[in-house]
Motif scaffolding. Structure first.
Motif, PDB file in Angstrom:
ATOM      1  N   ILE A 170       0.848  -1.232   0.020  1.00 17.58           N
ATOM      2  CA  ILE A 170       0.214  -0.034   0.097  1.00 17.58           C
ATOM      3  C   ILE A 170       0.700   1.195  -0.044  1.00 17.58           C
ATOM      4  N   ARG A 171       2.183   1.220   0.683  1.00 17.56           N
ATOM      5  CA  ARG A 171       2.856   2.314   0.642  1.00 17.56           C
ATOM      6  C   ARG A 171       3.548   2.593  -0.549  1.00 17.56           C
ATOM      7  N   GLY A 172       3.704   1.500  -1.438  1.00 14.03           N
ATOM      8  CA  GLY A 172       4.334   1.627  -2.905  1.00 14.03           C
ATOM      9  C   GLY A 172       3.324   2.308  -3.536  1.00 14.03           C
ATOM     10  N   GLN A 173       1.841   1.760  -3.312  1.00 19.54           N
ATOM     11  CA  GLN A 173       0.869   2.285  -4.456  1.00 19.54           C
ATOM     12  C   GLN A 173       0.430   3.636  -3.962  1.00 19.54           C
ATOM     13  N   LEU A 177       0.744   6.879  -6.596  1.00 22.54           N
ATOM     14  CA  LEU A 177      -0.210   7.824  -6.865  1.00 22.54           C
ATOM     15  C   LEU A 177       0.278   9.282  -6.449  1.00 22.54           C
ATOM     16  N   SER A 178       1.214   9.436  -5.636  1.00 24.85           N
ATOM     17  CA  SER A 178       1.547  10.710  -5.348  1.00 24.85           C
ATOM     18  C   SER A 178       2.486  11.187  -6.314  1.00 24.85           C
ATOM     19  N   LEU A 179       3.332  10.416  -6.780  1.00 27.15           N
ATOM     20  CA  LEU A 179       4.215  10.939  -8.165  1.00 27.15           C
ATOM     21  C   LEU A 179       3.178  11.210  -9.434  1.00 27.15           C
ATOM     22  N   ARG A 180       2.156  10.383  -9.509  1.00 27.30           N
ATOM     23  CA  ARG A 180       1.295  10.791 -10.729  1.00 27.30           C
ATOM     24  C   ARG A 180       0.577  12.065 -10.442  1.00 27.30           C
ATOM     25  N   LEU A 181       0.388  12.191  -9.256  1.00 29.20           N
ATOM     26  CA  LEU A 181      -0.830  13.429  -9.003  1.00 29.20           C
ATOM     27  C   LEU A 181       0.260  14.598  -9.179  1.00 29.20           C
ATOM     28  N   SER A 182       1.497  14.494  -8.641  1.00 28.83           N
ATOM     29  CA  SER A 182       2.368  15.879  -8.579  1.00 28.83           C
ATOM     30  C   SER A 182       2.884  16.012 -10.048  1.00 28.83           C
ATOM     31  N   GLY A 183       3.180  14.973 -10.748  1.00 24.19           N
ATOM     32  CA  GLY A 183       3.360  15.071 -12.389  1.00 24.19           C
ATOM     33  C   GLY A 183       2.303  15.663 -13.197  1.00 24.19           C
ATOM     34  N   SER A 184       1.220  15.741 -12.454  1.00 25.15           N
ATOM     35  CA  SER A 184       0.098  16.042 -13.431  1.00 25.15           C
ATOM     36  C   SER A 184      -0.143  17.537 -13.951  1.00 25.15           C
TER      37      SER A 184
END
Length: 184
Positions: A170-173, A177-184
């Motif tokens: 879950i930590r990895g997921q 998710l955080s990286l995808r949101l910050s990259g958007s």
């Protein structure tokens, strides 16, 4: 203090010699079991490691302890090997030799070592599922699990096989998710 690479280079010939003795006497699995017990003893007892590493402890005292650890029913070949390590002042690298031997045994048996990190202990059924997944990933005949608990991964598992890592935690997921949101 010597580096892990240097210790591995020193331990490798001893592990190969022990494997040679084991193979010539058809004792590879028996040695493997005994070596796992030795590793457990060394891992759980800092006092034992310190005793073997201490250059001021007399060789006779170290030999007496080896004989005590091996017990009456211990394998003579393995006992003699450990006594040889004491004589050659190599008993302090016993842990490295044991790990190298198990690595050679896994190669011989076409077994893969998978390190599994989970938030809670895995049930037998879950461990079997992980083994099947690793077999499919690696085409290995057998899988040996090295399980560890890390509550910080929250849930799920992280499986490491050689250089491959499968992060189903879950930590990895959350991190992805955080990286995808910050990259958007």
């Amino acid at each position: 203090m010597q580096s892990k690479i240097a210790l591995a280079e020193i331990a490798q010939p001893y592990a190969e010699a022990l494997m040679s003795v084991a193979q010539s006497n058809n004792l590879t699995e028996e040695f493997g079991s005994d070596i796992r017990i030795l590793l457990s003893l060394l891992g759980n007892s800092q006092e034992l490691r310190s005793f073997f590493e201490n250059p001021f402890v007399k060789l006779d005292s170290k030999k007496a302890l080896v004989n005590q650890i091996m017990g009456e029913g211990g394998n003579t070949y393995l006992r003699n090997f450990l006594l040889l390590l004491v004589d050659r002042r190599r008993i302090q690298i016993l842990e490295g030799i044991c790990q190298q031997y198990l690595s050679l045994l896994r190669q011989l048996n076409q077994t893969v070592l998978a390190q599994v990190i989970s938030a809670v202990p895995l049930s037998d059924e879950q461990q079997e599922t992980v083994k099947q997944k690793v077999k499919a990933m690696t085409n290995a005949r057998e899988v040996e699990l090295d399980t560890r608990i890390d509550r910080e991964i929250i849930g799920g598992v992280i499986i490491k096989v050689g250089s491959q890592v499968v992060d189903a935690s879950i930590r990895g997921q959350l991190r992805r998710l955080s990286l995808r949101l910050s990259g958007s």
